[in-house]
Design an enzyme around this catalytic site. Structure first.
Site, short mmCIF file in Angstrom:
data_model
loop_
_atom_site.label_atom_id
_atom_site.label_comp_id
_atom_site.label_asym_id
_atom_site.label_seq_id
_atom_site.Cartn_x
_atom_site.Cartn_y
_atom_site.Cartn_z
N ALA A 178 0.82 -1.22 0.00
CA ALA A 178 0.00 0.00 0.00
C ALA A 178 0.85 1.26 0.00
O ALA A 178 0.92 1.99 -1.00
CB ALA A 178 -0.96 -0.02 1.19
N CYS A 194 -6.79 -6.18 2.94
CA CYS A 194 -7.99 -6.10 3.78
C CYS A 194 -9.17 -6.85 3.17
O CYS A 194 -10.16 -7.11 3.85
CB CYS A 194 -8.40 -4.65 3.99
SG CYS A 194 -7.05 -3.58 4.48
N THR A 242 8.07 -1.50 4.69
CA THR A 242 8.23 -2.95 4.83
C THR A 242 7.05 -3.62 5.54
O THR A 242 7.04 -4.83 5.71
CB THR A 242 9.54 -3.25 5.59
OG1 THR A 242 9.65 -2.32 6.68
CG2 THR A 242 10.74 -3.06 4.69
N ALA A 293 9.71 6.75 5.81
CA ALA A 293 9.08 5.46 6.08
C ALA A 293 7.60 5.67 6.29
O ALA A 293 7.17 6.73 6.76
CB ALA A 293 9.71 4.79 7.30
N GLY A 346 -4.76 -0.06 6.55
CA GLY A 346 -4.59 0.21 5.12
C GLY A 346 -4.89 1.65 4.75
O GLY A 346 -4.23 2.23 3.88
N TYR A 377 -30.78 15.04 6.44
CA TYR A 377 -31.90 14.32 7.03
C TYR A 377 -32.96 13.99 5.99
O TYR A 377 -33.41 14.83 5.23
CB TYR A 377 -32.55 15.14 8.16
CG TYR A 377 -33.96 14.70 8.45
CD1 TYR A 377 -34.20 13.37 8.83
CD2 TYR A 377 -35.05 15.55 8.32
CE1 TYR A 377 -35.50 12.93 9.07
CE2 TYR A 377 -36.35 15.11 8.56
CZ TYR A 377 -36.57 13.80 8.92
OH TYR A 377 -37.83 13.35 9.14
#
Lengths: 561, 561
Positions: A11, A43, A119, A287, A308, A433
């Site tokens: 990802a 996922c 990673t 990272a 994810g 609504y």
């Protein structure tokens, strides 16, 4: 022309690569991936296992059915993806990465100007006897999902046991329960979703789940797995369970070995430390994704919360910053949502347990109600628990559970939390609504209103857990103000001292109650319970409480007709 | 003991009464209602007419089936409701209200300490010949709904015509289309939902509706209604339409006569002016619900926007303030949501048209996509249009349309708008994520991202309306980057100059395009269109635009296989 190397192609890594390409058409972008598959929707695996998704490849395709493989990234984005290639070391002085082709064994050293570590994380494997037997899986890679689905299709499994009741565990329990096999979840603690639900909310989930095909075994520990080559049984501290399919779902830990070996700072949670711009302690190295730690926006604490959605946000921000941007990622709310059968469970921000632990002065309210007007077809109940700061009124967190629409309410709260909203804000938001979607006062506004009423001393609540403690007491009157018909169908079980007075008769039957007694008023959702409190207090009763959430949210057993 | 009199017993009035009772157990509370029914869910009437709701009484019952009649309010809340009683005058000096019992004719003068005006609004009746014929209805009271449903059940209607395409008009069109009759909507202007959708979003709705059983006749005016005692036809400026059931839905106006006669200030919108505490120009008189004006939170302008959700908020605030509170109501976002067949249409904040009219420097983006991962069963497309302030990045408004989940996205935006959120905030919110509910990057975040990309000059968009203008031009190349299979199924119609190059081949077929040409790239949802823009700009093309929303959101006719 800058040289960007990215380690990890699921990802965060590929999102960073794609964004960097958009920001810098000239850059050389190489993505290193140790596996053979890339850009897969991890996922989605439980839904593939459940049979809702036909082919595992669907998780790796674009919406129009194009496989996101290295060719796709080369042709469309001019990004080089090297699969089955392991990054073995980073030399930060030389700005190089050692890589090894896992098929050919060839090793190579490639230079970078900017490096991205994505990673990911790995499932935690408990070090227990027999854990390496066949048919014990960790749902962490599409190959696991394929093997499990194959076994299910070939009817090779009869007794599935899931170890752990977090998101993956419960999603897998739901997925496996779609097949004609026995499904058991083994839980070390005494509640499901311990990390993100308060006990009374978790109790609603357990009660629902146990009415379905899934067995929950709580406060029970695995001792060993037994079997010849494949698992046959699980020995716990309480019993021996037959098990020919085991899913280990006790959590994940970040893959930090490469970063650690390169001398990058690892944070207090054990994940890679990054600053707001997703930069590690080395300014040339970013990272993101499941291998880094995040900041919880409410508590300010560092947390490890692989997700994810967060990984994709990291990727986008890293991509911008690789090309000279200074985009910041402020943090997360530890928001979750999960579907189990027709029940949705969601949470954002802090739970009451979190708030207590962090020393907040807080106030909570739990309200139950339909997710749209009761007269609309398909209206379903949901229970919402709101936690707010007692002095500032700022929202701290929200949990919601039910067969009705839950995700919307969680996302409204997540948005309000991100922007520092208060309970007054939450009540007043001009939410959309219309009867097919909600009631004129939405469930989140009802929850906000309940908190406001509690703060103003108009509503004195008691949680279902606290009420449970009082069931055996002579001194506490449980006052059920529902109609006789409703009381016939279902009743609280185990009350020592209960009175049934329908709300409409309460004003005329006050003499049946004692003004000094502790009275716990309730109804189906405790809206009439709240009316009863008003009537009783107006008449001079001194110790009236409303059982929040009513019978609908009562997490314990009931007497039935 | 204070004496509270409330005029109007539907939403705001009874909510104010209930809240006041909770705040002041001693107060004498009297509610005057000219009709015979009270506390009915007027918004539910279309669903009763459609047959989704079985009995009209369901709209007046509590969730456990208790009728909210005067007895209910007396027994439970000690509130006196006088039905069929008209308030004929207010004497502010004497602090009295003249009331008249419409059954007996008895008149009476009742005193008040605090008065609440909650007289609601009435449907506007066009002064056209024949407008008083039978079977011409305004959906404003349960008796209308009952009469219409009865006629439908008895198969007395064949041709229903609705005048007006606002919320009530389109909800009624949807409701009537559930019955086996012809349904036509007559629209004075050239788009539906003119008040709250931009034309290209409204076009998506019209296209969807016209593929259903509902006919839309635009830019057409009613001249007269004809028939003997009952309506038989409508004469417009274009044709004669058979019509044996007519619904007038051209809007509402506030019932201000009583307030005006009492000398209370009427605001610029024609509704009763109130301050933040819902007080009229007379400090002893409050007003709320459909008879008062509101403030739009974004523009700061006064607006007349009757809505059940707002009326309930007003009621609660008035109830608190009647008892010494100083609770404020800040305003509304003119948020709406409406369901037509399986399509949901929603909007909050300003439209682009509003933003333009108010002189904002704004930027918009329109994005299309599935409401959850495409591989999940039940994933459906939605189109989201986001409007933001061009310099501050603050969100100004959001519109969403589609068969997928729309209301959640509108409510996220409504929450962000209330709290002054920016597009950066919208991208970064830690929304709940799980494949049954959404994609890791939610549709609202994709829209926010598109606005950010446009601001950064990375995405040059062109709206479907602007693209339509260019279709007949030789000078504009429409570049369809979908796969040949997709192109076979459906194509833009009427392009003078179109090229089909699948995205995967674009890098190797650049020579087929001219760097100086104006190129409008697109695909199904224009995500690949955006990739194409990146590739072309990277290769030195100078005038590339992306058609926002792609073919999926194209509001005009298409060529099909």
């Amino acid at each position: 022309m800058q040289n960007i190397v990215i380690i990890g192609a699921v990802a965060a890594g590929l999102k960073a690569a794609s964004k960097a390409r958009r920001c810098d058409p000239e850059a050389r972008i190489t993505v290193i991936e140790k596996g053979d598959l890339i850009s897969y929707g991890a996922c989605g695996m439980p839904y593939y296992i459940a049979g809702d998704v036909q082919n595992i490849e669907d998780l790796m395709k674009t919406p129009v059915g194009i496989l996101r493989n290295p060719n796709y990234f080369k042709n469309i984005k001019d990004i080089t993806v090297l699969t089955q290639t392991l990054a073995t070391a980073i030399d930060r002085q030389a700005k190089t990465v050692n890589i090894k082709n896992l098929t050919s064994g060839t090793e190579e050293i490639i230079p970078y100007d900017k490096l991205v570590i994505a990673t990911g994380a790995s499932a935690i494997k408990p070090q227990l006897p027999g854990v390496d037997l066949a048919n014990i899986y960790q749902l962490w890679h599409p190959s696991d999902a394929k093997a499990i689905r194959e076994g299910l299709e070939e009817k090779r499994f009869k007794n599935a046991v899931i170890i752990g009741s977090g998101l993956v565990g419960m999603e897998m329990a739901d997925a496996l329960s779609k097949w004609d096999i026995s499904v058991t979840v083994l839980i070390r603690k005494n509640q499901v979703f311990r990390k993100f639900l308060d006990p009374e909310m978790a109790g609603i989930v357990s009660k629902y789940v146990q009415n379905s095909k899934i067995s929950l075994l709580m406060s029970e520990n695995v001792v060993r797995f037994t079997g010849n080559t494949a698992v046959e049984a699980i020995e716990t501290d309480k019993r021996i369970l037959p098990a020919d399919l085991v899913i280990l779902a006790i959590g994940a830990r970040p893959n930090i070995e490469l970063a650690k070996a390169a001398g990058l700072v690892i944070g207090p949670t054990g994940a890679i430390a990054v600053d707001e711009e997703m930069r590690t302690s080395d300014p040339a190295i970013y990272a993101g994704g499941d291998c880094v730690e995040n900041v919880n926006l409410i508590s300010g604490q560092k947390v490890f919360a692989p997700m994810g959605s967060t990984a994709n946000k990291h990727g986008r921000i890293i991509g911008e910053n690789l090309c000279g941007g200074h985009v910041k990622f402020n943090g997360i709310l530890n928001t979750v949502v999960v579907k189990i059968h027709n029940l949705t469970v969601g949470k954002t921000g802090l739970t009451e347990q979190d708030a207590k632990q962090l020393g907040y002065e807080y106030i909570t309210a739990m309200v139950a109600g339909h997710d749209k007007p009761h007269y609309m077809p398909g209206a379903k109940p949901i229970t919402v628990k709101l936690i707010a700061h007692a002095t500032s009124g700022k929202i701290l967190g929200l949990q919601a559970v039910g067969e009705g629409e839950v995700a919307k309410r969680v996302d409204i709260a997540a948005t309000a939390l991100t922007l520092g909203g208060t309970i007054d804000d939450l009540f007043n938001i001009d939410l959309s609504y219309s009867p097919p979607y909600n009631s004129p006062i939405d469930n989140v506004a009802v929850a906000a209103n309940a908190v406001m009423n509690k703060l103003a001393g108009k509503l004195k609540g008691i949680s279902s857990l606290q009420a449970k403690e009082k069931l055996p007491s002579e001194q506490t009157v449980f006052l059920d103000v529902r109609t006789p018909d409703e009381c016939k169908q279902i009743r609280l079980a185990g009350c020592k001292n209960i009175q049934y007075i329908p709300l409409g008769q309460l004003r005329s039957r006050l003499s049946e109650l004692n003004k000094k007694d502790e009275i716990v008023a309730f109804c189906k959702i405790s809206l009439r319970g709240y009316e009863a409190e008003g009537i009783l207090e107006g008449a001079g009763f001194e110790n009236v409480k409303v059982m929040e959430g009513g019978i609908l949210s009562w997490p314990f057993a009931c007497e039935k007709e």
